[in-house]
Design an enzyme around this catalytic site. Structure first.
Site, PDB file in Angstrom:
ATOM      1  N   ASN A   9      -9.033  -3.685  -2.429  1.00 48.39           N
ATOM      2  CA  ASN A   9      -7.618  -3.320  -2.444  1.00 48.39           C
ATOM      3  C   ASN A   9      -7.291  -2.620  -1.133  1.00 48.39           C
ATOM      4  O   ASN A   9      -7.677  -1.482  -0.922  1.00 48.39           O
ATOM      5  CB  ASN A   9      -7.347  -2.393  -3.639  1.00 48.39           C
ATOM      6  N   LYS A  11      -4.465  -1.652  -0.068  1.00 52.71           N
ATOM      7  CA  LYS A  11      -3.316  -0.737  -0.178  1.00 52.71           C
ATOM      8  C   LYS A  11      -2.333  -1.010   0.979  1.00 52.71           C
ATOM      9  O   LYS A  11      -2.162  -2.165   1.354  1.00 52.71           O
ATOM     10  CB  LYS A  11      -3.795   0.716  -0.186  1.00 52.71           C
ATOM     11  N   HIS A  95      -1.913  -0.215 -10.919  1.00 51.78           N
ATOM     12  CA  HIS A  95      -2.787   0.680 -10.149  1.00 51.78           C
ATOM     13  C   HIS A  95      -2.285   2.121 -10.320  1.00 51.78           C
ATOM     14  O   HIS A  95      -1.084   2.353 -10.429  1.00 51.78           O
ATOM     15  CB  HIS A  95      -2.776   0.272  -8.674  1.00 51.78           C
ATOM     16  N   GLU A  97      -1.853   4.432  -8.295  1.00 58.95           N
ATOM     17  CA  GLU A  97      -0.861   4.854  -7.292  1.00 58.95           C
ATOM     18  C   GLU A  97       0.525   4.358  -7.689  1.00 58.95           C
ATOM     19  O   GLU A  97       1.527   5.032  -7.448  1.00 58.95           O
ATOM     20  CB  GLU A  97      -1.280   4.358  -5.897  1.00 58.95           C
ATOM     21  N   GLU A 165     -10.358   2.745 -13.487  1.00 61.34           N
ATOM     22  CA  GLU A 165     -10.289   3.546 -12.269  1.00 61.34           C
ATOM     23  C   GLU A 165      -9.896   4.975 -12.633  1.00 61.34           C
ATOM     24  O   GLU A 165      -8.696   5.281 -12.738  1.00 61.34           O
ATOM     25  CB  GLU A 165      -9.258   2.956 -11.311  1.00 61.34           C
ATOM     26  N   GLY A 171     -10.201   7.442  -3.949  1.00 60.91           N
ATOM     27  CA  GLY A 171      -9.973   7.947  -2.600  1.00 60.91           C
ATOM     28  C   GLY A 171     -10.436   9.376  -2.389  1.00 60.91           C
ATOM     29  O   GLY A 171     -10.080  10.010  -1.399  1.00 60.91           O
ATOM     30  N   SER A 201     -14.068   5.290  -5.404  1.00 61.71           N
ATOM     31  CA  SER A 201     -15.058   5.680  -4.392  1.00 61.71           C
ATOM     32  C   SER A 201     -16.347   4.866  -4.479  1.00 61.71           C
ATOM     33  O   SER A 201     -17.450   5.406  -4.312  1.00 61.71           O
ATOM     34  CB  SER A 201     -15.333   7.184  -4.470  1.00 61.71           C
TER      35      SER A 201
HETATM   36  C1  PEP Z   1      -8.523   1.828  -5.402  1.00 61.19           C
HETATM   37  O1  PEP Z   1      -7.587   2.086  -4.672  1.00 61.19           O
HETATM   38  O2  PEP Z   1      -8.399   0.979  -6.283  1.00 61.19           O
HETATM   39  C2  PEP Z   1      -9.788   2.545  -5.201  1.00 61.19           C
HETATM   40  C3  PEP Z   1     -10.712   2.423  -6.103  1.00 61.19           C
HETATM   41  O3  PEP Z   1      -9.884   3.316  -4.053  1.00 61.19           O
HETATM   42  P1  PEP Z   1     -11.206   4.015  -3.467  1.00 61.19           P
HETATM   43  O4  PEP Z   1     -12.317   2.982  -3.510  1.00 61.19           O
HETATM   44  O5  PEP Z   1     -10.846   4.405  -2.075  1.00 61.19           O
HETATM   45  O6  PEP Z   1     -11.527   5.181  -4.350  1.00 61.19           O
END
Ligand code: PEP
Length: 242
Positions: A9, A11, A95, A97, A165, A171, A201
């Site tokens: 992803n 973003k 997601h 976000e 998630e 992040g 992460s």
């Molecule tokens: C994401 O944005 O779906 C995500 C898992 O980000 P990160 O791997 O940076 O934690």
């Protein structure tokens, strides 16, 4: 699903030029890699050029969102048919976000998923608890509720993949332990038995352990998907999982 799925992803990173350079390097780096399905999710303006760059490869291209209506006065939104026409394979929906910053709810997430699936797109639908919810012991209740909302509208659809998630792990460099991920995935699977990715992460050095859990079917990767070396290393690690 033939293998573990690793989806990147991006973003709101990488315009068309940078995205094409990345896609070409990834294509060359993972050519011939078996045992893993790979997808990238560029921002909308980079979808068409990345599709052209990855044409003829097995790397799938997904959008990061999709609207539930076929067309209409929805400024800033994109319909599933438009993504389909472009040749996009699927879309992320719900997601964290989107849920936290743009008012996405369980209901809009489910509606987006249903519209995309009806159009023949694949869907990665995200669920996950906040730090406060985990601290309050509500993780299972939250992911069951979020998954149930999708299950009620979409049901057991072959194009549907879920992504667990935990919001506190996105992040932040904080990763759920493999046991935490496994517990949450088992709770989600008890509501809807579809492939479930872990996200939060994910890095090359934790991929094998996380994706090796019985109910973890791959990873949704944010930060580490923005660099060819780390994303390819995650794909290579996933391919080693028996
Ligand atoms: C994401 O944005 O779906 C995500 C898992 O980000 P990160 O791997 O940076 O934690």
């Amino acid at each position: 699903m033939p293998g573990v799925l690793i989806a990147g992803n991006w973003k709101m990173f990488k315009g068309p030029g940078e995205a094409v350079t990345f896609a070409a390097a990834l294509r060359d780096r993972v050519a011939g890699l078996d045992g893993v399905d790979i997808a990238v999710c560029p921002p909308y303006p980079a979808l068409a050029p990345v599709l052209r760059t990855l044409d003829g490869t097995s790397i799938a291209v997904y959008a990061q969102n999709v609207h539930w209506e076929a067309e209409g006065a929805y400024t800033g939104e994109v319909a599933a048919s438009m993504l389909h026409e472009l040749g996009v394979a699927g879309a992320i929906v719900g997601h964290s976000e989107r849920r936290q910053l743009f008012g996405e709810t369980d209901e809009t997430t489910a509606a987006r998923a249903a519209a995309a699936l009806a159009e023949g797109l694949r869907v990665i639908a995200c669920v996950g608890e906040t730090a406060e919810e985990r601290d309050a012991g509500q993780t299972e209740e939250v992911v069951r509720r979020q998954t149930g909302a999708i299950a009620d509208v979409v049901g057991l659809h072959e194009g549907l993949v879920l992504a667990y998630e935990p919001v506190w792990a996105i992040g932040t460099g904080k990763t759920a332990t493999p046991a935490m991920a496994q517990d949450a995935h088992a709770a989600i699977r008890s509501v809807l038995d579809v492939p479930i990715l872990y996200g939060g992460s994910v890095k090359p050095d934790n991929t094998e352990e996380l994706c090796g859990q019985p109910d973890v079917d791959g990873a949704l990767v944010g930060g580490a998907s923005l660099v060819v070396d780390s994303f390819a290393a995650i794909c290579e690690a996933a391919a080693r999982i028996p």
